[in-house]
Design a protein around this motif. Structure first.
Motif, short mmCIF file in Angstrom:
data_model
loop_
_atom_site.label_atom_id
_atom_site.label_comp_id
_atom_site.label_asym_id
_atom_site.label_seq_id
_atom_site.Cartn_x
_atom_site.Cartn_y
_atom_site.Cartn_z
N ASN A 3 0.86 -1.17 0.00
CA ASN A 3 0.00 0.00 0.00
C ASN A 3 0.90 1.23 0.00
N ASP A 4 0.88 2.02 -1.08
CA ASP A 4 1.78 3.17 -1.22
C ASP A 4 1.49 4.29 -0.24
N PHE A 5 0.35 4.25 0.41
CA PHE A 5 -0.02 5.32 1.33
C PHE A 5 0.35 4.99 2.77
N GLU A 6 0.61 3.74 3.03
CA GLU A 6 0.82 3.31 4.40
C GLU A 6 2.30 3.21 4.73
N PHE A 7 2.74 3.94 5.73
CA PHE A 7 4.07 3.86 6.31
C PHE A 7 5.20 4.35 5.41
N ASP A 8 4.91 4.96 4.25
CA ASP A 8 5.99 5.48 3.42
C ASP A 8 6.72 6.63 4.08
N PHE A 9 6.06 7.32 4.98
CA PHE A 9 6.68 8.47 5.64
C PHE A 9 7.65 8.05 6.74
N LEU A 10 7.68 6.79 7.08
CA LEU A 10 8.55 6.31 8.15
C LEU A 10 9.88 5.83 7.60
N ASP A 11 10.92 6.12 8.32
CA ASP A 11 12.21 5.54 8.00
C ASP A 11 12.22 4.13 8.57
N LYS A 12 12.52 3.17 7.73
CA LYS A 12 12.62 1.80 8.24
C LYS A 12 13.86 1.66 9.08
N LYS A 13 13.69 1.04 10.21
CA LYS A 13 14.80 0.80 11.11
C LYS A 13 15.32 -0.61 10.88
N ASN A 14 16.50 -0.90 11.40
CA ASN A 14 17.10 -2.22 11.24
C ASN A 14 16.64 -3.16 12.33
N ALA A 15 16.47 -4.42 11.96
CA ALA A 15 16.08 -5.46 12.91
C ALA A 15 16.92 -6.70 12.70
N VAL A 16 17.09 -7.44 13.78
CA VAL A 16 17.71 -8.75 13.75
C VAL A 16 16.71 -9.72 14.38
N SER A 30 7.29 -10.95 7.97
CA SER A 30 6.03 -10.33 7.53
C SER A 30 5.47 -9.37 8.59
N CYS A 31 5.71 -9.66 9.85
CA CYS A 31 5.28 -8.75 10.92
C CYS A 31 6.15 -7.50 10.96
N LEU A 32 7.42 -7.66 10.69
CA LEU A 32 8.37 -6.56 10.81
C LEU A 32 8.41 -5.64 9.59
N GLU A 33 8.01 -6.12 8.43
CA GLU A 33 8.32 -5.45 7.17
C GLU A 33 7.81 -4.02 7.02
N ASN A 34 6.76 -3.63 7.71
CA ASN A 34 6.28 -2.25 7.58
C ASN A 34 7.17 -1.23 8.28
N PHE A 35 7.90 -1.67 9.27
CA PHE A 35 8.68 -0.74 10.09
C PHE A 35 10.17 -1.01 10.10
N TYR A 36 10.55 -2.23 9.79
CA TYR A 36 11.94 -2.64 9.95
C TYR A 36 12.45 -3.38 8.73
N GLN A 37 13.74 -3.24 8.50
CA GLN A 37 14.43 -4.04 7.49
C GLN A 37 15.22 -5.10 8.24
N VAL A 38 14.90 -6.36 7.98
CA VAL A 38 15.59 -7.45 8.68
C VAL A 38 16.97 -7.62 8.08
N LYS A 39 17.98 -7.48 8.93
CA LYS A 39 19.37 -7.57 8.50
C LYS A 39 19.95 -8.97 8.66
N ALA A 40 19.44 -9.75 9.64
CA ALA A 40 20.00 -11.08 9.87
C ALA A 40 18.98 -11.95 10.61
N PHE A 41 19.10 -13.25 10.36
CA PHE A 41 18.36 -14.27 11.10
C PHE A 41 19.40 -15.10 11.83
N CYS A 42 19.21 -15.28 13.12
CA CYS A 42 20.17 -16.00 13.95
C CYS A 42 19.46 -17.15 14.64
#
Length: 163
Positions: A3-16, A30-42
């Protein structure tokens, strides 16, 4: 489609994501994708420590049980909480979202003590993914959050010690 209108104004933060069951990875992403960019899975504490050092994430999605049990100085046998404590000691600005199937009071109390910002009851208790996504949004904006299903399932007499 995003959705181009939802959360585009937010800077995505990094997540592990620290989770020893890869089947949960897609759910977490899928839960994180609107707010965070997943950098690693451990899958264990060694990988987690390396990833946190490298990426210095804004948020860590953490499984409570990583399959590496050892007792901490509080008597809690849990590698997830041990890595959470390490993260809070070395990277206090990193928020932690604990995803657990446990309703043990000792885990909830220790999680609060070390400053975990989000507590979600997962496993067989997951009913609606949007609840987890909403919790991540609350944590993104700097507030603490307990999932409603966790509140319902906690087995304790004095809930005020956790909230």
């Amino acid at each position: 489609m995003k959705n181009d209108f939802e959360f585009d104004f937010l800077d995505k933060k990094n997540a592990v994501v620290i989770e020893d069951q890869p089947v949960i990875w897609d759910y977490a992403r899928s839960c994180l994708e609107n707010f965070y960019q997943v950098k690693a899975f451990c899958t264990n504490t060694k990988e987690a420590e390396l990833a946190v050092k490298e990426f210095k994430p804004d948020l860590v999605w953490l499984d409570c049980y990583l399959g590496e049990l050892s007792e901490n100085n509080q008597g809690v046998k849990n590698s997830g909480l041990q890595i959470a404590s390490w993260i809070k000691n070395h990277y206090p600005e990193t928020k932690i979202f604990l995803f657990t199937a446990s309703t043990e009071m000792s885990i909830m109390t220790y999680a609060k003590k070390i400053g975990i910002e989000g507590l979600a009851l997962g496993g067989k208790f997951i009913k609606d993914k949007s609840i987890i996504c909403n919790g991540l949004q609350v944590v993104y904006f700097g507030q603490n959050w307990l999932s409603p299903n966790l509140i319902e399932h906690l087995e304790m007499e004095d809930f005020s010690s956790v909230t």
